[in-house]
Scaffold this motif. Structure first.
Motif, short mmCIF file in Angstrom:
data_model
loop_
_atom_site.label_atom_id
_atom_site.label_comp_id
_atom_site.label_asym_id
_atom_site.label_seq_id
_atom_site.Cartn_x
_atom_site.Cartn_y
_atom_site.Cartn_z
N ASP A 299 3.65 20.54 -11.03
CA ASP A 299 4.09 19.20 -11.41
C ASP A 299 4.00 18.21 -10.25
OD1 ASP A 299 6.17 20.49 -10.11
OD2 ASP A 299 7.52 20.46 -11.83
N ARG A 300 4.02 18.70 -9.01
CA ARG A 300 3.84 17.79 -7.88
C ARG A 300 2.43 17.19 -7.89
NH1 ARG A 300 3.22 19.93 -3.54
NH2 ARG A 300 2.73 22.00 -4.33
N LEU A 301 1.44 18.04 -8.09
CA LEU A 301 0.07 17.55 -8.16
C LEU A 301 -0.12 16.65 -9.38
CD1 LEU A 301 -2.14 20.64 -7.20
CD2 LEU A 301 -1.54 18.67 -5.79
N ALA A 302 0.45 17.06 -10.51
CA ALA A 302 0.31 16.24 -11.72
C ALA A 302 0.92 14.86 -11.51
CB ALA A 302 0.97 16.94 -12.90
N GLY A 303 2.07 14.80 -10.85
CA GLY A 303 2.70 13.51 -10.59
C GLY A 303 1.84 12.63 -9.71
N ALA A 304 1.23 13.22 -8.68
CA ALA A 304 0.35 12.45 -7.80
C ALA A 304 -0.88 11.94 -8.55
CB ALA A 304 -0.06 13.31 -6.61
N ILE A 305 -1.40 12.76 -9.45
CA ILE A 305 -2.58 12.36 -10.24
C ILE A 305 -2.21 11.24 -11.20
CG2 ILE A 305 -4.14 13.16 -12.06
CD1 ILE A 305 -4.10 15.90 -10.52
N MET A 306 -1.05 11.32 -11.82
CA MET A 306 -0.62 10.25 -12.72
C MET A 306 -0.51 8.92 -11.97
SD MET A 306 2.13 12.00 -15.35
CE MET A 306 2.92 13.19 -14.26
N GLN B 212 4.25 21.09 -20.59
CA GLN B 212 3.17 20.57 -21.43
C GLN B 212 3.72 19.55 -22.44
OE1 GLN B 212 1.03 23.89 -23.17
NE2 GLN B 212 1.12 25.04 -21.27
N LEU B 213 4.84 19.89 -23.07
CA LEU B 213 5.44 18.98 -24.05
C LEU B 213 5.96 17.71 -23.38
CD1 LEU B 213 7.34 21.59 -26.25
CD2 LEU B 213 5.18 20.45 -26.76
N ALA B 214 6.47 17.85 -22.16
CA ALA B 214 6.95 16.66 -21.44
C ALA B 214 5.80 15.71 -21.14
CB ALA B 214 7.64 17.09 -20.15
N GLY C 266 0.35 17.33 -30.78
CA GLY C 266 -0.80 16.61 -30.25
C GLY C 266 -1.46 17.32 -29.08
N ILE C 267 -1.12 18.59 -28.87
CA ILE C 267 -1.75 19.38 -27.81
C ILE C 267 -3.08 19.93 -28.32
CG2 ILE C 267 -1.56 21.51 -26.45
CD1 ILE C 267 1.42 21.01 -26.23
N ARG C 268 -4.12 19.77 -27.52
CA ARG C 268 -5.45 20.25 -27.89
C ARG C 268 -5.68 21.64 -27.29
NH1 ARG C 268 -9.09 14.73 -27.57
NH2 ARG C 268 -7.45 13.33 -28.29
N ALA C 269 -6.75 22.27 -27.71
CA ALA C 269 -7.01 23.64 -27.25
C ALA C 269 -8.47 23.82 -26.88
CB ALA C 269 -6.62 24.65 -28.32
N SER C 270 -8.69 24.70 -25.91
CA SER C 270 -10.03 25.21 -25.61
C SER C 270 -9.99 26.71 -25.86
CB SER C 270 -10.40 24.94 -24.15
OG SER C 270 -11.72 25.39 -23.88
N GLY D 183 2.69 10.50 -23.02
CA GLY D 183 1.46 9.91 -23.53
C GLY D 183 0.18 10.46 -22.94
N TYR D 184 0.27 11.56 -22.17
CA TYR D 184 -0.92 12.13 -21.55
C TYR D 184 -1.58 13.17 -22.46
CZ TYR D 184 0.46 9.74 -17.32
OH TYR D 184 0.80 8.76 -16.42
N ASN D 185 -2.89 13.26 -22.35
CA ASN D 185 -3.62 14.29 -23.07
C ASN D 185 -3.36 15.64 -22.42
OD1 ASN D 185 -4.88 12.64 -24.97
ND2 ASN D 185 -6.61 12.21 -23.62
N VAL D 186 -3.01 16.62 -23.23
CA VAL D 186 -2.77 17.98 -22.75
C VAL D 186 -3.64 18.93 -23.58
CG1 VAL D 186 -1.10 19.85 -22.48
CG2 VAL D 186 -0.41 17.48 -22.01
N ARG D 187 -4.33 19.81 -22.88
CA ARG D 187 -5.11 20.84 -23.54
C ARG D 187 -4.67 22.20 -23.00
NH1 ARG D 187 -9.63 20.32 -26.44
NH2 ARG D 187 -9.99 18.22 -25.60
N VAL D 188 -4.61 23.18 -23.86
CA VAL D 188 -4.30 24.53 -23.41
C VAL D 188 -5.55 25.39 -23.48
CG1 VAL D 188 -1.84 24.49 -23.96
CG2 VAL D 188 -3.47 25.23 -25.70
N TYR D 189 -5.69 26.24 -22.49
CA TYR D 189 -6.74 27.25 -22.45
C TYR D 189 -6.22 28.41 -23.28
CZ TYR D 189 -10.25 30.25 -20.09
OH TYR D 189 -11.29 31.08 -19.78
N LEU D 190 -6.79 28.59 -24.47
CA LEU D 190 -6.21 29.46 -25.48
C LEU D 190 -7.10 30.68 -25.71
CD1 LEU D 190 -4.53 28.14 -28.73
CD2 LEU D 190 -5.82 30.26 -28.73
N PRO D 191 -6.76 31.80 -25.06
CA PRO D 191 -7.54 33.02 -25.27
C PRO D 191 -7.24 33.66 -26.61
CG PRO D 191 -5.82 33.39 -23.63
CD PRO D 191 -5.67 31.99 -24.11
N PHE D 192 -8.24 34.34 -27.16
CA PHE D 192 -8.01 35.09 -28.40
C PHE D 192 -8.82 36.38 -28.36
CE2 PHE D 192 -11.80 32.66 -29.39
CZ PHE D 192 -12.54 33.46 -30.25
#
Length: 319
Positions: A236-243, A269-271, A55-59, A276-285
């Protein structure tokens, strides 16, 4: 700009070093760990696997920065448009990230704006009702105002445009107060290539500036406008505060996104997905991965630790 950063930029622009590193990558997993594929089809295949498995999205981001040659500019643009078309056919978010300096701004503002509109129109044509955006990356301060102006122009033209802002810049709250009133997507990052006269100083102050900006992005006004907050952080400290902030303000876990670099801290990312949070990866190609990788280190030396940590971990997306 520090000596370390000037050195990494020189390495990024060195054809000899680039050839050597690409040759090394052919014999190792280094490039494949942090780059989603050599071409559009491979990158979309990676994005599809991420979405189906986790369920991980990509840019998608085509590798190419600071380009002045017209043929190279056109190649970068057509690759981004091809990515839009392929993402749409695959039923994925039509979500691409672009550097203004890769699509014409090293030649002229007019060329850069025209090409950004072409990519935005491609997103609109291929969109399938998901989070479909062309997101403008924020580069050095010399192009910052033009990037913000381009974002506004694309929105005024009715195109699905997002923007990246840097928390370390002192003027970011001013830009945010305008952005949250728009139906747009905004990616907040800590920021790169510090400039003392423009920035907050010190990690603690920058972290606080990030949370101050997050507070604006998670305001009732932002939610009412249909604004999409995107938090680009591996911290993860910032992410926890944002959650915590989002929960206290009534934002659902799927009402905003966390975004990280493909291949960096996949375990985290998987955690987040498991929570239940939306996760997107910045995916270079693309094949020109060396300038991208070394620039990420040059922007922030701590990125070298993140990359090394990811290489040394057991974390991966697919078994």
């Amino acid at each position: 700009m520090s000596l370390f950063q000037r050195t990494t930029i020189a390495l990024a622009r060195s054809p000899m070093m680039g050839r050597a590193m690409r040759a090394m990558a052919a014999r190792s997993s280094l490039a494949s760990r942090f780059v989603g594929g050599a071409d559009v089809d491979a990158a979309v295949g990676t994005a599809l696997r991420l979405r189906e498995a986790h369920g991980i999205r990509a840019s998608l981001f085509y590798l190419g920065e600071y380009v002045a040659d017209p043929a190279a500019i056109e190649h970068n643009v057509t690759q981004s448009i091809a990515a839009c078309d392929a993402l749409g056919r695959a039923g994925l978010d039509v979500h691409v990230s672009v550097d203004p300096t890769a699509i014409g701004y090293m030649d002229s503002d007019a060329r850069g704006e025209a090409n950004a509109r072409r990519i935005g129109a491609a997103v609109s044509r291929a969109a399938g009702g998901g989070q479909d955006w062309v997101v403008l990356d924020m580069e050095d301060s010399g192009i910052r105002d033009r990037t913000c102006g381009l974002h506004r122009g694309l929105l005024e033209a009715g195109l699905p445009a997002g923007l990246t802002l840097q928390a370390r810049r002192r003027r970011t709250p001013e830009d945010l107060h305008w952005a949250i009133r728009q139906r747009t997507s905004l990616r907040l990052v800590k920021g790169a290539f510090p400039e003392r006269e423009l920035d907050h100083d010190g990690r603690a102050r920058i972290d606080q500036a990030y949370l101050d900006a997050a507070s604006i992005m998670l305001s009732p006004e932002a939610r009412k406008a249909g604004f999409l907050p995107v938090f680009g952080t591996h911290d993860d400290r910032l992410a926890g505060a944002i959650m915590t902030m989002a929960r206290e303000r009534g934002w659902a876990p799927d009402g905003f996104e966390f975004e990280m670099l493909y291949g960096v801290r996949p375990d985290w990312q998987l955690a987040l997905r498991g929570l239940g949070y939306n996760v997107r990866v910045y995916l270079p190609f693309g094949g020109d991965w060396w300038p991208y990788a070394i620039r990420r280190v040059g922007e922030n030396p701590r990125n070298a630790w993140l990359l090394a940590r990811s290489l040394g971990s057991d974390g991966s997306y697919f078994s």
